[in-house]
Design an enzyme around this catalytic site. Structure first.
Site, PDB file in Angstrom:
ATOM      1  N   ASP A   1     -13.753   4.190  -0.007  1.00 35.12           N
ATOM      2  CA  ASP A   1     -14.437   4.237   1.222  1.00 35.12           C
ATOM      3  C   ASP A   1     -14.476   3.205   2.381  1.00 35.12           C
ATOM      4  O   ASP A   1     -15.526   2.802   3.016  1.00 35.12           O
ATOM      5  CB  ASP A   1     -15.841   4.851   1.202  1.00 35.12           C
ATOM      6  CG  ASP A   1     -15.823   6.356   0.282  1.00 35.12           C
ATOM      7  OD1 ASP A   1     -14.886   7.042   0.842  1.00 35.12           O
ATOM      8  OD2 ASP A   1     -16.958   6.425  -0.328  1.00 35.12           O
TER       9      ASP A   1
ATOM     10  N   LYS B   1       0.790  -3.596   4.721  1.00 33.48           N
ATOM     11  CA  LYS B   1       1.266  -4.910   3.859  1.00 33.48           C
ATOM     12  C   LYS B   1       2.169  -5.679   4.706  1.00 33.48           C
ATOM     13  O   LYS B   1       2.987  -5.224   5.330  1.00 33.48           O
ATOM     14  CB  LYS B   1       1.674  -4.400   2.459  1.00 33.48           C
ATOM     15  CG  LYS B   1       1.574  -5.481   1.481  1.00 33.48           C
ATOM     16  CD  LYS B   1       0.113  -5.592   0.874  1.00 33.48           C
ATOM     17  CE  LYS B   1      -0.050  -6.485  -0.296  1.00 33.48           C
ATOM     18  NZ  LYS B   1      -1.109  -6.080  -0.903  1.00 33.48           N
TER      19      LYS B   1
ATOM     20  N   LYS C   1      -5.759   2.865  -2.012  1.00 32.49           N
ATOM     21  CA  LYS C   1      -7.149   2.011  -2.305  1.00 32.49           C
ATOM     22  C   LYS C   1      -8.336   1.917  -1.483  1.00 32.49           C
ATOM     23  O   LYS C   1      -9.401   2.403  -1.826  1.00 32.49           O
ATOM     24  CB  LYS C   1      -6.437   0.480  -2.352  1.00 32.49           C
ATOM     25  CG  LYS C   1      -7.223  -0.642  -3.174  1.00 32.49           C
ATOM     26  CD  LYS C   1      -6.588  -1.883  -2.988  1.00 32.49           C
ATOM     27  CE  LYS C   1      -5.234  -2.120  -3.439  1.00 32.49           C
ATOM     28  NZ  LYS C   1      -4.923  -3.516  -3.585  1.00 32.49           N
TER      29      LYS C   1
HETATM   30  N1  GLU Z   1      -4.063  -8.408  -0.819  1.00 35.90           N
HETATM   31  C1  GLU Z   1      -5.181  -7.764  -1.351  1.00 35.90           C
HETATM   32  C2  GLU Z   1      -5.042  -6.490  -1.925  1.00 35.90           C
HETATM   33  O1  GLU Z   1      -3.669  -6.093  -2.318  1.00 35.90           O
HETATM   34  C3  GLU Z   1      -6.451  -7.864  -0.278  1.00 35.90           C
HETATM   35  C4  GLU Z   1      -6.214  -7.010   0.901  1.00 35.90           C
HETATM   36  C5  GLU Z   1      -7.142  -6.896   2.227  1.00 35.90           C
HETATM   37  O2  GLU Z   1      -8.207  -7.761   1.906  1.00 35.90           O
HETATM   38  O3  GLU Z   1      -6.766  -6.469   3.033  1.00 35.90           O
HETATM   39  O4  GLU Z   1      -5.732  -5.468  -2.102  1.00 35.90           O
END
Ligand code: GLU
Length: 470
Positions: A98, A105, A93
């Site tokens: 970028d 996680k 992601k």
């Molecule tokens: N929990 C969100 C995701 O799955 C945001 C992650 C973040 O902002 O670091 O993309």
């Protein structure tokens, strides 16, 4: 159910895409692997005096760029495989949009509804302390954020715990994102994922060839939309579609789902839910037989915005949507994915479509490191220049612009304007890049694979340019 674990499903998608890239097998293996997995057990003394052992995780999937980045979820569904899969999705992601982070996680295996606020604070602070002890949190190493079951409140506890343990760290506020604005958060983070989903899908709907293939016209106005989940992501996604003139024909939540041919007013529905505790029996709407029934409604765009695996081999054949926007992470099992490709349903994949959250997290982290609010330096300067230009034009033309236009032209950007425009730019560019790769290679069977190709190429390029492998 699926024969694949969540992490195996991510690996399967990765492998499917890897064949369309030119990278060395070993390098691909390094990109795919989860670098570090931290599994924790710690006790919490509850308010009734009993002691409970809590199970928690933090996974750092990739360090090709640091810090690692990704949310922390509080859910009974948390397990090592799930956190690993979600961390991997974060790597891809971030690469697609970028955002210069590796994927991470975290998760705590609890049902937050079963604890008092005091107990939740104790659990969150203890978890953060454990992360500090293991060097799994910090503005330069690993930066958590909200996810399913967590929000600004938990992020405030986390930053406070970290800052207390690191009083010398002037950048401590950047150890976590999604904080309340008063604690170093950025305006616009709350709605960021939903707004990103909207921007991404709006861009997809603007691509004539994709719409024509599915017998649709371009644009989101008048499109019939179904949203599953009214949490932070689902609610904001529904709200932005509603405000853009789409017709919300169906909404699903865990208590059930509803259908309304002429469209649901999302604000009235939220009021109704607040009052009655349920979306069911909303005036003018029909209650469907169960929560998952809304997924099978006849609509243009279906947006699963809750948890993983809601569309599987069992219900996939009955899906009637022309486009599915994965606002949640992993809502479609690999078996269902194949069925949907066969049915020529356009699946806009999670790993880039829901990247709005992490994109704005990146803006928040930059704000924390720069110690200044966006727009503070230039807002008034721009307003003064705009006023001067307007004055000159009016004088030269002998005409006066109306008050509404005057306000718009003179306006200097606030933090929220900059955050929204940065997010819009990011989502439009990412959509075009992914579709561009897909269009350029007719062998690529679906948009998810195209998104993985983009992600793999970007991560691999970083490794290759480093010249060394860890
Ligand atoms: N929990 C969100 C995701 O799955 C945001 C992650 C973040 O902002 O670091 O993309």
């Amino acid at each position: 159910m699926s024969e694949y674990s969540f992490f195996a499903a991510v690996e399967k998608s990765f492998d499917k895409a890897a064949q369309f890239t030119k990278w060395d097998k070993g390098l691909l293996e390094q990109i795919r692997a989860c670098n570090s997995v931290l599994r924790l057990r710690f006790p919490v003394k509850k308010e009734d005096g009993s002691i409970e052992v809590i199970e928690a995780y933090r996974v750092q999937h990739s360090h090709h760029k640091t810090p690692c980045k990704g949310g922390i979820r509080f859910s009974m569904g948390v397990n090592q495989d799930e956190v690993m899969a979600l961390a991997a999705l974060m790597t891809y992601k971030c690469a697609i949009v970028d955002v210069p982070f590796g994927g991470g996680k975290g998760g705590i295996k609890i049902d937050p509804k079963k604890y008092t606020t005091y107990e939740l604070e104790k659990i969150t602070r203890r978890y953060t302390t454990e992360l500090v002890k293991k060097n799994f949190i910090g503005p330069a190493t690993d930066v958590p954020a909200p996810d399913y079951g967590t929000g600004e409140r938990e992020m405030a506890w986390m930053v406070d715990t970290f800052a207390t343990l690191h009083p010398e760290n002037i950048d401590a506020a950047g150890c976590v994102t999604g904080k309340p604005v008063s604690q170093g958060g950025v305006n616009g983070r709350r709605e960021a994922t939903g707004l990103g989903v909207f921007f991404g899908l709006r861009e997809v709907c603007n691509i004539q060839s994709q719409m024509e293939k599915r017998g649709m016209t371009t644009g989101v106005e008048g499109k019939r939309v179904v949203v599953q989940g009214l949490g932070n992501v689902g609610f904001h996604t529904a709200k932005f579609f509603y405000e853009a003139g789409s017709i919300l024909v169906g909404i699903a939540e865990y208590e059930g789902s509803i259908f309304k041919e002429d469209g649901i007013n999302i604000f009235e529905l939220m009021e109704h839910r607040k009052k009655t505790g349920s979306i069911l029996n909303f005036p003018g709407a029909t209650n469907l037989e169960n929560s998952k029934a809304a997924l099978e409604l006849d609509c243009d765009i279906l947006i699963p915005a809750a948890l993983e695996n809601v569309i599987d081999a069992e219900n996939a054949p009955r899906i009637k949507a022309k486009v599915i926007g994965e606002a949640a992470n992993g809502p479609i099992t690999p078996e269902a994915d194949e069925i949907l490709i066969e049915k020529e349903i356009l699946v806009v994949p999670d790993m880039y479509l829901n990247a709005g959250g992490v994109t704005v997290s990146y803006f928040e982290w930059l704000k924390n490191l720069s110690h200044v609010r966006y727009g503070r330096m230039e807002k008034r300067f721009n307003e003064n220049v705009n006023a001067k230009i307007l004055e000159e034009i009016e004088e030269l033309s002998g005409k006066r612009v109306d008050d509404k236009a005057r306000k718009l032209i003179k306006h200097g950007a606030d933090e929220i304007d900059l955050v929204h425009s940065g997010l819009e730019e990011t989502m439009i560019n990412a959509t075009r890049e992914v579709i561009g790769v897909w269009d350029a290679n007719p062998e690529i069977p679906d948009m998810r694979t195209a998104a993985y190709v983009v992600a793999i190429n970007k991560v691999a390029t970083t490794y290759a340019e480093l010249g060394i492998f860890p």
